[in-house]
Design a protein around this motif. Structure first.
Motif: not given
Length: 553
Positions: A25-41
């Motif tokens: 996964f790219s850094a851009e991909d990981r930023a999107l995953f972090d967005t989803a995780r933060r939204f859930c948290d």
């Protein structure tokens, strides 16, 4: 190369090809995953009580917020407002929302079976009419296949459709429809009575929920997933326009089963995400809880649970993203059109079933062990372990029960063998992994010799399950080994995980093959079993996980 087409990993004569892993996964991909995780948290988890109480407007509001972050447009075509993300990326986004499973399920349906039927089977006019609304979150969909009298036997559905002038009239009841209470439209499967344009039979319809004759049953009271909407969809002379047929009349089974391949794959990945969250919650508790003067995380019996769960999570994660990468690569090779994506999912149907079985059963084991690590507090609803266990149970039932998937897998492989897409020939070997493939191949060939390729093959269901479980063990072990072999920052713990997974897969396949061989009247196939200290491997994996404070390796 083994990942060029689905099922080829079982061919002893083929060497594995390029494999996608989470480290790609790219850094851009990981930023999107972090967005989803933060939204859930930050937004979803704090509203847990309201979600589970079905407080009016809460789930809908969270879905709208998710839409504003781009979380409802993951797989839809760019020309209709979607992101058209690579399948592993969209899967990881959904996995990142696994902490609260009711919301995760709602989001998964919106990004899968609640919108993709139009994207993959719709006409240009239907895509233009519906997809922008799905992508923006202004429209929410649901998938209406199951009926009170037809669950796994979906083609036995009794809902009917009759053409009356320029409108279809639908009658019937759909059962267990996820997202029905918040949906604007449903993809309803019904049998067309009487020929229309020379066609009749099982078909799919786009049914707006404000159509005359459409109504919903009450919310179901469920064992888990309290916050997700599950209701009956009731059609009593429901009228919809003639152009709301999706795909071809009489070809509804093509939509039903191919969309389920996507659903099975994504269910496996979201179950993986929830398993990670359940283990991390238990880790936090085990590190902070003391008994007999020390952290319970330091007791050997607890570390046994942690080490095994972490290794299992790594193996399932390796398999799911390997499969997603292979499906995406095949779709790209076909031009990434709707037809190419559909063909790729169909080609890798076997791996989609593996993802569903492996992910859902992983979640069941991890959720159960996580509750055990909480001890008596795990049985209290104020702690998260009880919720994870409740919510986990449905995963082995929907998107095709795990029993059905275990029958589908050998049948899918048989079709590929009959079509000449792959073979199961091979010679003896000293390689543990290759010996597992040969053991499976021998049992599969003996099953064909005994039953032929007709109904008798399917009817021996316990044998089918043995073959399917061998396939799953092989895929998980090989996927783990391939991932570790190309890991950019491989550590001893990764090698420990690969060896543990392979050792346990060899033991499982040896037992399954021996039982199948006795049933089939053949000599038990030889399986090479690594001479590994399983307990020492688990202890080292657990020590790494406890020190890190999270299950990610």
């Amino acid at each position: 190369m083994s990942d060029t087409h689905g099922g080829a990993f079982l061919d002893p004569a083929q060497a594995p090809g390029p494999t996608f892993t989470p480290e790609d996964f790219s850094a851009e991909d990981r930023a999107l995953f972090d967005t989803a995780r933060r939204f859930c948290d930050e937004q979803v988890w704090p509203r847990l009580a309201d979600i589970e109480a079905k407080t009016p407007g809460v789930l809908e509001g969270l879905m709208q917020q998710a839409s504003e972050l781009g979380l409802t447009m993951l797989d839809l075509p760019e020309q209709y407002g979607g992101l058209d993300l690579p399948l592993p990326v969209s899967m990881r986004v959904l996995e990142s929302t696994g902490r609260e499973q009711s919301f995760m399920l709602t989001l998964m349906v919106q990004n899968g079976i609640g919108s993709l039927p139009v994207a993959l089977f719709g006409t240009d006019a239907q895509k233009a009419a519906w997809l922008p609304g799905f992508a923006s979150g202004q429209l929410r969909g649901c998938y209406c296949l199951t009926e009170p009298g037809s669950g796994s036997d979906a083609l036995a559905a009794r809902t009917t459709a009759v053409l009356d002038g320029d409108a279809w009239v639908l009658n019937g009841t759909k059962q267990f429809i996820t997202n029905a209470g918040i949906a604007d439209v449903g993809f309803v499967f019904a049998k067309v009575l009487g020929e229309v344009d020379g066609q009749t039979g099982f078909s799919c319809f786009i049914v707006p929920f404000d159509a005359p004759g459409m109504s919903l049953g009450a919310e179901e009271h469920k064992l888990g997933m309290y916050g997700s909407s599950t209701r009956q969809v009731i059609l009593q002379d429901a009228r919809i326009p003639r152009d709301h047929v999706l795909g071809q009349i009489g070809r509804g089974h093509v939509i039903a089963f191919n969309i389920l391949n996507n659903g099975r794959y994504k269910l496996g990945g979201t179950a993986l995400g929830s398993a990670k969250c359940a283990l991390d919650a238990a880790l936090d508790y085990a590190v902070g809880r003391k008994q007999f003067g020390q952290r319970i995380a330091d007791f050997g019996m607890i570390r046994r649970k942690i080490g095994q769960a972490a290794a299992d999570i790594y193996a399932v994660e390796s398999a799911i993203y390997r499969a997603g990468g292979a499906i995406d690569a095949l779709a790209n090779a076909g031009g990434r059109t709707g037809e190419a994506k559909l063909a790729a999912l169909q080609d890798f149907a076997l791996e989609c079933s593996i993802a569903k079985i492996a992910g859902s059963e992983l979640l069941a084991r991890v959720a159960d062990e996580a509750l055990q690590m909480f001890g008596g507090y795990g049985f209290l609803e104020e702690y998260p372990a009880a919720k994870y266990l409740r919510d986990a149970r449905i995963a082995r039932i929907y998107e095709g029960t795990n029993e059905i998937n275990r029958i589908v897998m050998p049948r899918t492989l048989l079709k590929k063998l009959s079509g000449g897409e792959l073979g199961l020939a091979g010679s003896s070997t000293d390689s543990a992994l290759a010996s597992l493939k040969l053991a499976h191949a021998r049992c599969f060939s003996a099953a064909l010799e005994k039953h032929g390729s007709g109904k008798g093959f399917d009817a021996d269901q316990e044998l089918m399950a043995h073959l399917a479980d061998m396939m799953t063990a092989i895929y998980l072990a090989e996927s783990t080994a391939l991932r570790v072999a190309r890991h950019p920052h491989c550590q001893p713990v990764h090698e420990d995980v690969a060896l543990l997974v392979l050792t346990q897969a060899a033991a499982q396949v040896a037992q399954l093959a021996a039982e199948a061989a006795t049933h089939l009247g053949i000599a038990a196939p030889s399986v090479v079993r690594p001479a590994a200290d399983v307990m020492a491997l688990r202890q080292r994996i657990a020590a790494h996980v406890v020190d890190a404070g999270r299950c990610a390796l």
